[in-house]
Design a protein around this motif. Structure first.
Motif, short mmCIF file in Angstrom:
data_model
loop_
_atom_site.label_atom_id
_atom_site.label_comp_id
_atom_site.label_asym_id
_atom_site.label_seq_id
_atom_site.Cartn_x
_atom_site.Cartn_y
_atom_site.Cartn_z
N LEU A 38 0.79 -1.22 0.00
CA LEU A 38 0.00 0.00 0.00
C LEU A 38 0.83 1.28 0.00
O LEU A 38 0.26 2.37 0.02
N GLY A 39 2.15 1.16 -0.03
CA GLY A 39 2.98 2.35 -0.12
C GLY A 39 3.72 2.68 1.17
O GLY A 39 3.54 2.03 2.20
N ASP A 40 4.55 3.71 1.09
CA ASP A 40 5.44 4.11 2.18
C ASP A 40 6.29 2.93 2.65
O ASP A 40 6.47 2.70 3.84
N ALA A 41 6.84 2.21 1.67
CA ALA A 41 7.81 1.17 2.01
C ALA A 41 9.10 1.82 2.52
O ALA A 41 9.81 1.25 3.35
N PHE A 42 9.39 3.02 2.02
CA PHE A 42 10.55 3.79 2.44
C PHE A 42 10.09 5.00 3.25
O PHE A 42 9.09 5.63 2.93
N ASP A 43 10.83 5.32 4.30
CA ASP A 43 10.48 6.47 5.13
C ASP A 43 11.08 7.76 4.58
O ASP A 43 10.43 8.81 4.58
N LEU A 44 12.34 7.70 4.12
CA LEU A 44 13.04 8.86 3.58
C LEU A 44 13.02 10.04 4.56
O LEU A 44 12.77 11.19 4.19
N HIS A 45 13.30 9.71 5.82
CA HIS A 45 13.28 10.72 6.88
C HIS A 45 14.21 11.89 6.59
O HIS A 45 13.91 13.05 6.90
#
Length: 233
Positions: A38-45
């Motif tokens: 469903l997405g947001d597999a990566f946080d990319l903080h």
């Protein structure tokens, strides 16, 4: 008709340490035949528009660590029908590029940046994957509130499955003379104690660690991870 495994927000490198085993267990129990992330597999903080936590890594190091953490998922789901919906966190690289007025032609596809398997079909941010009449979306393009999934389902006038809202979890139904639809909020599979998830500590509501399964587009089920909600044990 399909048995769909629904994998919500992972937020690598903040994936719950039991998430992968839990996902495999649910897949085996239900014998699913296709998968939707469903997405947001990566946080990319490191690219976040919000305040950065002291001690977190620069973007290249974070992406490297995140890809390493996702390797078991890439390997396990390296065959078969897999859909990936780009979430608001996954899209941060492209969002920053827009801010800098960098043309889209200069940006590598998200699938390449994240090293996703060839069989993963990527649907862009705000997009929809439809399976057996059910809409699968990340969830950031619609209503929020206490029961965001059923609200978004009513707005779309069709059954809808979403992630994005970590503290929303479960299935609600709505019926009228013309239709009967459901909304599923699938929770998340990230570690609420991770440094990059610290922003959630100020809220009384806590993330629900779990996922979902949808059978033939008509029978939705939510599976909660059997673990303490505060922590990772």
């Amino acid at each position: 008709m399909s048995k769909v495994l629904v994998v919500p927000d992972l937020h690598a490198p903040a994936i719950h340490p039991k998430a992968f085993d839990f996902v495999r267990h649910i897949q085996d129990c239900w014998q699913t035949d296709r998968t939707v992330f469903l997405g947001d597999a990566f946080d990319l903080h490191a690219l976040s528009y919000h305040q950065k936590e002291a001690g977190t890594k620069r973007i290249l190091d974070e992406v490297y660590e995140s890809r390493k953490q996702l390797e078991p998922f890439y390997k396990h789901f390296g065959r078969g029908k897999v859909d990936f919906l780009v979430g608001n966190h996954d899209a941060l690289i492209c969002r920053k590029a827009v801010d800098a007025e960098i043309p889209e032609e200069f940006i590598r596809p998200i699938k390449d940046i994240f090293g996703m398997p060839d069989n993963w079909k990527v649907t862009g941010r705000y997009g929809t994957v439809e399976i057996d009449g059910v809409a699968y979306r990340h969830g950031d393009a619609g209503a929020g509130g206490q029961t965001p999934a059923i609200t978004q389902a009513k707005q779309a006038m069709r059954s809808t499955v979403i992630g994005h809202f970590h503290a929303a979890f479960g299935v609600q139904w709505y019926a009228c003379d013309a239709m009967r639809i459901f909304g599923m909020s699938a929770g998340s599979l990230c570690d609420p104690t991770h440094l990059q998830q610290r922003y959630g500590q100020k809220y009384t509501k806590r993330p629900i660690v779990g996922m979902g399964v949808v059978l033939d587009g008509t029978h939705p089920f939510c599976e909660v991870m059997p673990t303490k909600n505060r922590g990772v044990k």
